[in-house]
Motif scaffolding. Structure first.
Motif, PDB file in Angstrom:
ATOM      1  N   SER A 147       0.753  -1.257   0.014  1.00  0.00           N
ATOM      2  CA  SER A 147      -0.106   0.118  -0.071  1.00  0.00           C
ATOM      3  C   SER A 147       0.800   1.314   0.155  1.00  0.00           C
ATOM      4  CB  SER A 147      -0.811   0.002   1.309  1.00  0.00           C
ATOM      5  OG  SER A 147      -1.900  -1.077   1.143  1.00  0.00           O
ATOM      6  N   PHE A 148       1.897   1.172   0.765  1.00  0.00           N
ATOM      7  CA  PHE A 148       2.823   2.469   0.900  1.00  0.00           C
ATOM      8  C   PHE A 148       3.581   2.660  -0.515  1.00  0.00           C
ATOM      9  CE2 PHE A 148       6.718   4.612   1.537  1.00  0.00           C
ATOM     10  CZ  PHE A 148       6.441   5.290   2.683  1.00  0.00           C
ATOM     11  N   ALA A 149       4.042   1.528  -1.392  1.00  0.00           N
ATOM     12  CA  ALA A 149       4.558   1.905  -2.343  1.00  0.00           C
ATOM     13  C   ALA A 149       3.715   2.367  -3.465  1.00  0.00           C
ATOM     14  CB  ALA A 149       4.981   0.314  -2.977  1.00  0.00           C
ATOM     15  N   LEU A 150       2.220   1.606  -3.492  1.00  0.00           N
ATOM     16  CA  LEU A 150       1.203   2.297  -4.367  1.00  0.00           C
ATOM     17  C   LEU A 150       0.895   3.792  -3.959  1.00  0.00           C
ATOM     18  CD1 LEU A 150      -1.030  -0.866  -4.729  1.00  0.00           C
ATOM     19  CD2 LEU A 150       0.271   0.107  -6.469  1.00  0.00           C
ATOM     20  N   CYS A 163      -4.520   8.798 -13.675  1.00  0.00           N
ATOM     21  CA  CYS A 163      -3.729   7.603 -13.292  1.00  0.00           C
ATOM     22  C   CYS A 163      -3.342   7.565 -11.814  1.00  0.00           C
ATOM     23  CB  CYS A 163      -2.208   7.878 -14.053  1.00  0.00           C
ATOM     24  SG  CYS A 163      -2.500   7.579 -15.777  1.00  0.00           S
ATOM     25  N   ALA A 164      -2.998   8.577 -11.323  1.00  0.00           N
ATOM     26  CA  ALA A 164      -2.839   8.696  -9.985  1.00  0.00           C
ATOM     27  C   ALA A 164      -4.170   8.285  -9.098  1.00  0.00           C
ATOM     28  CB  ALA A 164      -2.433  10.043  -9.310  1.00  0.00           C
ATOM     29  N   THR A 165      -5.340   8.694  -9.544  1.00  0.00           N
ATOM     30  CA  THR A 165      -6.418   8.149  -8.975  1.00  0.00           C
ATOM     31  C   THR A 165      -6.553   6.692  -8.648  1.00  0.00           C
ATOM     32  OG1 THR A 165      -7.692   9.927  -9.476  1.00  0.00           O
ATOM     33  CG2 THR A 165      -9.049   8.367  -8.881  1.00  0.00           C
ATOM     34  N   PHE A 166      -6.576   6.121  -9.690  1.00  0.00           N
ATOM     35  CA  PHE A 166      -6.318   4.506  -9.730  1.00  0.00           C
ATOM     36  C   PHE A 166      -5.384   3.991  -8.765  1.00  0.00           C
ATOM     37  CE2 PHE A 166      -8.790   5.121 -13.503  1.00  0.00           C
ATOM     38  CZ  PHE A 166      -9.923   4.176 -13.602  1.00  0.00           C
ATOM     39  N   MET A 167      -4.210   4.353  -8.954  1.00  0.00           N
ATOM     40  CA  MET A 167      -3.086   4.105  -7.843  1.00  0.00           C
ATOM     41  C   MET A 167      -3.545   4.153  -6.530  1.00  0.00           C
ATOM     42  SD  MET A 167       0.390   4.779 -10.031  1.00  0.00           S
ATOM     43  CE  MET A 167       1.221   3.394  -9.037  1.00  0.00           C
TER      44      MET A 167
END
Length: 377
Positions: free
Chosen positions: A118-121, A250-254
């Motif tokens: 989760s931290f990496a995403l 893109c950031a929203t999905f991650m």
């Protein structure tokens, strides 16, 4: 006299009873005008209760106000201090503000209990959304202004819905599809209207510079026509605004993938913190640290950046969190997406630029599309 005593007792006790009367009941008149006083107290109490009942919707609208003030201040900060300095210092201030918010809500500056995946995403989403997305967004501020940039950034809402349909199979439904179409039409109408205005603009030198050019030099060297230069700047700003919205999607999905089981404030802290690290490395690689240092020494510039950072990640995020918790999610999302309309009037007075029919029409159409997507209509 004894026969009149119950009436006097009832008259003395009536204010207490009146204070408990429900909103909208007509209260009996009291001797000496006391009935009107009690009625005023009850009306004020009913107003307060109504505000508390709709506090979530009020907070959502406050989010739109905060996200209207922030871009207007950021546009001025970029003109004064430069894109790299503003981006780097903005996320630095945001990191401190969010730590304060986390302490106020949870009693600790940061909750370290989070899975490595989760931290990496979340860290990756911070790099994509803030470093890449805000790089293009702040350049758009300097080229086409905050009004159109905010409108273009609202494209991230329908773009996210389209991407969810393509990659996740989430069908937006009839209302969602109509809302996507309205958003697209509204933005295209405004962009086309602004393009015509840019081509008709008087031959005055632009205030900003294109990325890669030196401060104070023409954005398009060797071009004699100022109107052609403005047209190039306008097209470049529109492309940058669109790219900012694309990186936001893109950031929203991650973020969605990495924030499962993670507190909203903690997730935002990770994203903002990773963005600060990313901007710092970017400034080192591009040798822009002197620009950042110069902005720190500029008392007025650093003050504008600090205040602008309050309205975005601090007040805006806090109000949105409260709105999501205390109101319908669709209504909260819709009321927090009104910045394209709200920004028109203050920018008119601050920038001394007239509001065109295309900007008003496009903002209203786009906002109507967003409201339709969230099922408000």
């Amino acid at each position: 006299p004894s026969a009149n005593r119950p009436a006097r007792i009832a008259q003395r006790e009536s204010p207490s009873a009146n204070r408990q009367a429900p909103c909208g009941r007509r209260l009996p008149a009291m001797a000496g005008g006391k009935g009107r006083t009690v009625l005023t107290k009850v009306s004020a109490s009913c107003s307060i209760n109504s505000m508390i009942e709709h506090s979530g919707e009020i907070a959502a609208f406050g989010t739109s106000v905060a996200w209207t003030i922030g871009p207007l201040l950021m546009e001025r900060a970029v003109r004064r201090s430069g894109v790299m300095a503003v981006n780097t210092l903005k996320v630095l201030f945001a990191t401190m503000y969010l730590a304060l918010l986390a302490w106020m809500l949870n009693g600790s500056l940061f909750d370290a209990r989070i899975a490595p995946t989760s931290f990496a995403l979340l860290a990756s989403s911070g790099i994509i959304g803030f470093v890449a997305g805000d790089y293009f967004l702040l350049h758009a501020y300097s080229l086409i202004g905050a009004r159109l940039s905010v409108l273009l950034s609202s494209l991230s809402v329908p773009m996210t819905a389209i991407a969810a349909f393509v990659f996740l199979g989430e069908h937006p439904g009839l209302n969602g599809s109509a809302g996507i179409a309205l958003c697209t039409v509204g933005v295209m109408y405004t962009v086309q209207s602004g393009k015509k205005n840019a081509q008709k603009a008087p031959a005055t030198p632009p205030t900003g510079t294109l990325p890669g050019s030196q401060t104070g030099t023409p954005a398009v060297p060797g071009v004699d026509s100022a109107s052609r230069e403005l047209s190039v700047r306008y097209r470049t700003g529109v492309v940058y605004g669109f790219l900012s919205a694309l990186f936001t999607v893109c950031a929203t999905f991650m973020t969605k993938a990495g924030s499962a089981g993670v507190g909203t404030v903690t997730a935002t802290q990770i994203r903002i913190g990773s963005a600060f690290a990313g901007f710092t490395l970017f400034a080192l690689a591009t040798r822009k640290l002197p620009e950042v240092a110069a902005a720190v020494r500029d008392a007025r510039g650093i003050t504008v950046i600090a205040v602008a950072s309050i309205f975005g990640p601090f007040i805006g995020v806090a109000l949105l969190l409260y709105a999501i918790q205390h109101s319908n999610a669709g209504i909260a999302a819709a009321l927090s997406s009104l910045s394209p309309v709200l920004i028109l009037l203050p920018s008119r007075f601050l920038d001394k630029r007239r509001i065109t029919a295309g900007e008003v029409g496009g903002a209203l159409i786009t906002t109507a599309g967003i409201l339709l997507m969230f099922g408000i209509f």
